[in-house]
Design a protein around this motif. Structure first.
Motif, PDB file in Angstrom:
ATOM      1  N   GLY A  14       0.815  -1.203   0.000  1.00  0.00           N
ATOM      2  CA  GLY A  14       0.000   0.000   0.000  1.00  0.00           C
ATOM      3  C   GLY A  14       0.856   1.264   0.000  1.00  0.00           C
ATOM      4  N   SER A  15       1.957   1.230   0.752  1.00  0.00           N
ATOM      5  CA  SER A  15       2.842   2.397   0.784  1.00  0.00           C
ATOM      6  C   SER A  15       3.510   2.598  -0.575  1.00  0.00           C
ATOM      7  CB  SER A  15       3.904   2.232   1.871  1.00  0.00           C
ATOM      8  OG  SER A  15       3.273   2.049   3.118  1.00  0.00           O
TER       9      SER A  15
ATOM     10  N   ALA B 213      -7.191   2.712  -7.833  1.00  0.00           N
ATOM     11  CA  ALA B 213      -8.055   1.532  -7.696  1.00  0.00           C
ATOM     12  C   ALA B 213      -7.271   0.386  -7.051  1.00  0.00           C
ATOM     13  CB  ALA B 213      -8.597   1.117  -9.055  1.00  0.00           C
ATOM     14  N   GLN B 214      -6.034   0.189  -7.493  1.00  0.00           N
ATOM     15  CA  GLN B 214      -5.194  -0.872  -6.898  1.00  0.00           C
ATOM     16  C   GLN B 214      -4.914  -0.592  -5.421  1.00  0.00           C
ATOM     17  OE1 GLN B 214      -1.580  -2.380  -8.889  1.00  0.00           O
ATOM     18  NE2 GLN B 214      -2.196  -1.072 -10.604  1.00  0.00           N
ATOM     19  N   PHE B 215      -4.659   0.686  -5.136  1.00  0.00           N
ATOM     20  CA  PHE B 215      -4.401   1.117  -3.767  1.00  0.00           C
ATOM     21  C   PHE B 215      -5.609   0.788  -2.876  1.00  0.00           C
ATOM     22  CE2 PHE B 215      -4.774   4.858  -0.780  1.00  0.00           C
ATOM     23  CZ  PHE B 215      -3.647   4.627  -0.013  1.00  0.00           C
ATOM     24  N   ASN B 216      -6.790   1.078  -3.372  1.00  0.00           N
ATOM     25  CA  ASN B 216      -8.024   0.822  -2.632  1.00  0.00           C
ATOM     26  C   ASN B 216      -8.240  -0.689  -2.473  1.00  0.00           C
ATOM     27  OD1 ASN B 216     -10.405   1.458  -1.327  1.00  0.00           O
ATOM     28  ND2 ASN B 216     -11.471   2.239  -3.135  1.00  0.00           N
ATOM     29  N   LEU B 217      -8.120  -1.430  -3.572  1.00  0.00           N
ATOM     30  CA  LEU B 217      -8.345  -2.882  -3.538  1.00  0.00           C
ATOM     31  C   LEU B 217      -7.291  -3.618  -2.713  1.00  0.00           C
ATOM     32  CD1 LEU B 217      -9.476  -3.289  -7.237  1.00  0.00           C
ATOM     33  CD2 LEU B 217     -10.767  -4.173  -5.267  1.00  0.00           C
TER      34      LEU B 217
ATOM     35  N   THR C 190     -15.181  -3.322  -6.899  1.00  0.00           N
ATOM     36  CA  THR C 190     -14.580  -2.278  -7.743  1.00  0.00           C
ATOM     37  C   THR C 190     -14.379  -0.986  -6.958  1.00  0.00           C
ATOM     38  OG1 THR C 190     -16.769  -1.715  -8.558  1.00  0.00           O
ATOM     39  CG2 THR C 190     -15.410  -3.102  -9.988  1.00  0.00           C
ATOM     40  N   HIS C 191     -13.344  -0.289  -7.359  1.00  0.00           N
ATOM     41  CA  HIS C 191     -12.999   1.014  -6.801  1.00  0.00           C
ATOM     42  C   HIS C 191     -14.038   2.056  -7.227  1.00  0.00           C
ATOM     43  CE1 HIS C 191     -10.597   4.623  -6.025  1.00  0.00           C
ATOM     44  NE2 HIS C 191     -10.705   4.969  -7.298  1.00  0.00           N
ATOM     45  N   HIS C 192     -14.501   2.837  -6.260  1.00  0.00           N
ATOM     46  CA  HIS C 192     -15.432   3.921  -6.582  1.00  0.00           C
ATOM     47  C   HIS C 192     -15.033   5.138  -5.764  1.00  0.00           C
ATOM     48  CE1 HIS C 192     -19.017   5.979  -7.767  1.00  0.00           C
ATOM     49  NE2 HIS C 192     -19.573   5.946  -6.577  1.00  0.00           N
TER      50      HIS C 192
ATOM     51  N   GLU D 289     -23.511  -3.095  -2.810  1.00  0.00           N
ATOM     52  CA  GLU D 289     -23.218  -2.631  -1.453  1.00  0.00           C
ATOM     53  C   GLU D 289     -21.768  -2.127  -1.373  1.00  0.00           C
ATOM     54  OE1 GLU D 289     -24.271  -5.418   1.619  1.00  0.00           O
ATOM     55  OE2 GLU D 289     -23.811  -3.967   3.192  1.00  0.00           O
ATOM     56  N   SER D 290     -21.578  -1.122  -0.540  1.00  0.00           N
ATOM     57  CA  SER D 290     -20.263  -0.486  -0.501  1.00  0.00           C
ATOM     58  C   SER D 290     -19.529  -0.723   0.813  1.00  0.00           C
ATOM     59  CB  SER D 290     -20.439   1.017  -0.735  1.00  0.00           C
ATOM     60  OG  SER D 290     -19.776   1.757   0.254  1.00  0.00           O
ATOM     61  N   ILE D 291     -18.213  -0.748   0.720  1.00  0.00           N
ATOM     62  CA  ILE D 291     -17.353  -0.622   1.897  1.00  0.00           C
ATOM     63  C   ILE D 291     -16.701   0.754   1.774  1.00  0.00           C
ATOM     64  CG2 ILE D 291     -15.412  -1.556   3.215  1.00  0.00           C
ATOM     65  CD1 ILE D 291     -15.736  -4.186   1.611  1.00  0.00           C
ATOM     66  N   HIS D 292     -16.978   1.611   2.717  1.00  0.00           N
ATOM     67  CA  HIS D 292     -16.432   2.974   2.675  1.00  0.00           C
ATOM     68  C   HIS D 292     -15.005   2.917   3.233  1.00  0.00           C
ATOM     69  CE1 HIS D 292     -17.385   7.486   3.640  1.00  0.00           C
ATOM     70  NE2 HIS D 292     -16.278   7.332   2.968  1.00  0.00           N
ATOM     71  N   THR D 293     -14.019   3.266   2.409  1.00  0.00           N
ATOM     72  CA  THR D 293     -12.625   3.082   2.841  1.00  0.00           C
ATOM     73  C   THR D 293     -11.888   4.387   3.169  1.00  0.00           C
ATOM     74  OG1 THR D 293     -11.991   2.997   0.502  1.00  0.00           O
ATOM     75  CG2 THR D 293     -12.292   0.891   1.626  1.00  0.00           C
ATOM     76  N   GLU D 294     -12.371   5.514   2.666  1.00  0.00           N
ATOM     77  CA  GLU D 294     -11.648   6.757   2.979  1.00  0.00           C
ATOM     78  C   GLU D 294     -12.496   7.984   2.722  1.00  0.00           C
ATOM     79  OE1 GLU D 294      -8.020   7.731   0.615  1.00  0.00           O
ATOM     80  OE2 GLU D 294      -7.145   8.333   2.531  1.00  0.00           O
ATOM     81  N   ASN D 295     -12.297   8.994   3.570  1.00  0.00           N
ATOM     82  CA  ASN D 295     -12.758  10.352   3.284  1.00  0.00           C
ATOM     83  C   ASN D 295     -11.531  11.222   3.179  1.00  0.00           C
ATOM     84  OD1 ASN D 295     -15.584   9.962   3.417  1.00  0.00           O
ATOM     85  ND2 ASN D 295     -15.491  10.010   5.668  1.00  0.00           N
ATOM     86  N   SER D 296     -11.560  12.138   2.233  1.00  0.00           N
ATOM     87  CA  SER D 296     -10.474  13.097   2.112  1.00  0.00           C
ATOM     88  C   SER D 296     -11.128  14.479   1.998  1.00  0.00           C
ATOM     89  CB  SER D 296      -9.642  12.750   0.877  1.00  0.00           C
ATOM     90  OG  SER D 296      -8.529  13.594   0.767  1.00  0.00           O
TER      91      SER D 296
END
Ligand code: AVJ
Length: 324
Positions: A46-47, A216-220, A240-242, A277-284
């Motif tokens: 991820g880094s 998208a890869q970073f998120n997945l 999928t990345h959204h 259905e979504s998994i919420h992974t980040e707010n910026s």
């Protein structure tokens, strides 16, 4: 013995409690809306992916902040003042501070990070390149209270918080976090912070939906990490990345969307996902200058000066706590 000019480095270990990946992931996935905290993006892969993101043409944040710091280093040093004690929460590889050190000439630099090995390496590398700098690496969870009793008490304390990392906080927690920073730097202390700005939503959407799919890869990669570290069976082809700009909330949201109805197993837990259905992974979060100043004021700071690029994409803002 410590000869001036020779490398000076100290390591302070506050034994931060490591995050419990399993507990936090299960907790986030069992609650609705489902979520996973963004701090878990940053395993080794991820880094690496985040490093790649920072070089993408669409991802203006890192290079714009870098250019602002480079171009204005002398003026920043004049406004902030030299010989300060510079504290950096979540210092990571200590790369950004290098843009300031020659101009700012801090007396002491306190990089703080929860990742012990990365902190040690980064501090050693930095110290080798800046032998005149007194480096006090502090392994600590920067959301915990910080004891700076090892530092000279008389120098002005300045916190450096670049990268718009503050955008990951909910505005209320951002205020609480900055209030904690205010406590650490104390009366007369300062804060130099990188804040991403509100702008045309096309620019924002593109920055988190790069054409090469690195984001998208970073998120997945979160799901891949859960699979390998928590013995789970996420099918990465079925999420999928959204990412999109939520204008109403003033934030980029990143999600992973289940492409079909499916069950995922994590240790003894089964999680059923509906199609869509979504998994919420980040707010910026993105701020206008006025919005961010108001937030910092609520935390006890006074706006002193700020720098932006010509297109007003990004800001580096300096605040102080009034001396009593
Ligand atoms: C490291 C939180 C500033 O919000 O832009 C980049 C993380 N997420 N692309 C950001 C991120 C997707 C980044 N921060």
């Amino acid at each position: 013995m410590n000869i001036s000019n020779a490398t000076s480095i100290a390591f302070h270990d506050y034994h931060p409690k490591p995050a419990d990946f399993f507990v936090e992931v299960i907790d986030g996935l069992l609650h609705r809306p489902r979520s996973i905290p963004p701090k878990f993006f940053y395993n080794e892969r991820g880094s690496q992916l985040f490093e790649q993101i920072t070089g993408l043409p669409e991802y203006y944040l890192t290079r714009t902040e870098q250019a602002i710091l480079e171009k204005n280093a002398e003026e920043i040093a004049r406004i902030v003042g030299r010989n300060c004690l510079l504290i950096e929460p979540g210092s990571g590889n200590c790369e950004k501070v290098r843009l300031l050190l020659d101009a700012l000439q801090p007396q002491t630099y306190v990089p703080m990070d929860i990742s012990r090995d990365h902190l040690r390496k980064a501090a050693i590398n930095l110290s080798a390149d800046y032998p005149w700098l007194d480096v006090h690496a502090s392994c600590i969870d920067f959301t915990q209270p910080l004891d700076l009793s090892f530092c000279p008490p008389d120098s002005q304390r300045v916190a450096f918080f670049p990268g718009s990392s503050i955008g990951n906080f909910e505005p209320d927690s951002a205020t609480r976090f900055l209030a904690q920073v205010a406590d650490v730097v104390g009366p007369g202390g300062g804060m130099l912070i990188g804040v991403d700005l509100k702008k045309d939503r096309c620019i924002l959407d593109a920055a988190y939906n790069d054409t090469t799919g690195v984001t998208a890869q970073f998120n997945l990669n979160l799901l891949q990490r859960i699979n390998s570290e928590l013995n789970a069976d996420f099918d990465l082809n079925h999420f999928t990345h959204h990412a999109f700009y939520n204008e109403h909330k003033g934030r980029i949201e990143m999600h992973l969307i289940s492409q079909l109805r499916q069950a995922v197993h994590i240790e003894q837990h089964t999680i059923e996902f509906a199609k869509g259905e979504s998994i919420h992974t980040e707010n910026s979060y993105k701020y206008t200058i006025e919005e961010f100043q108001a937030l910092a004021i609520r935390a006890g700071f006074v706006p002193v000066y700020l720098w932006t690029d010509a297109d007003a994409l990004f800001s580096v803002q300096y605040f102080e706590i009034p001396a009593c």
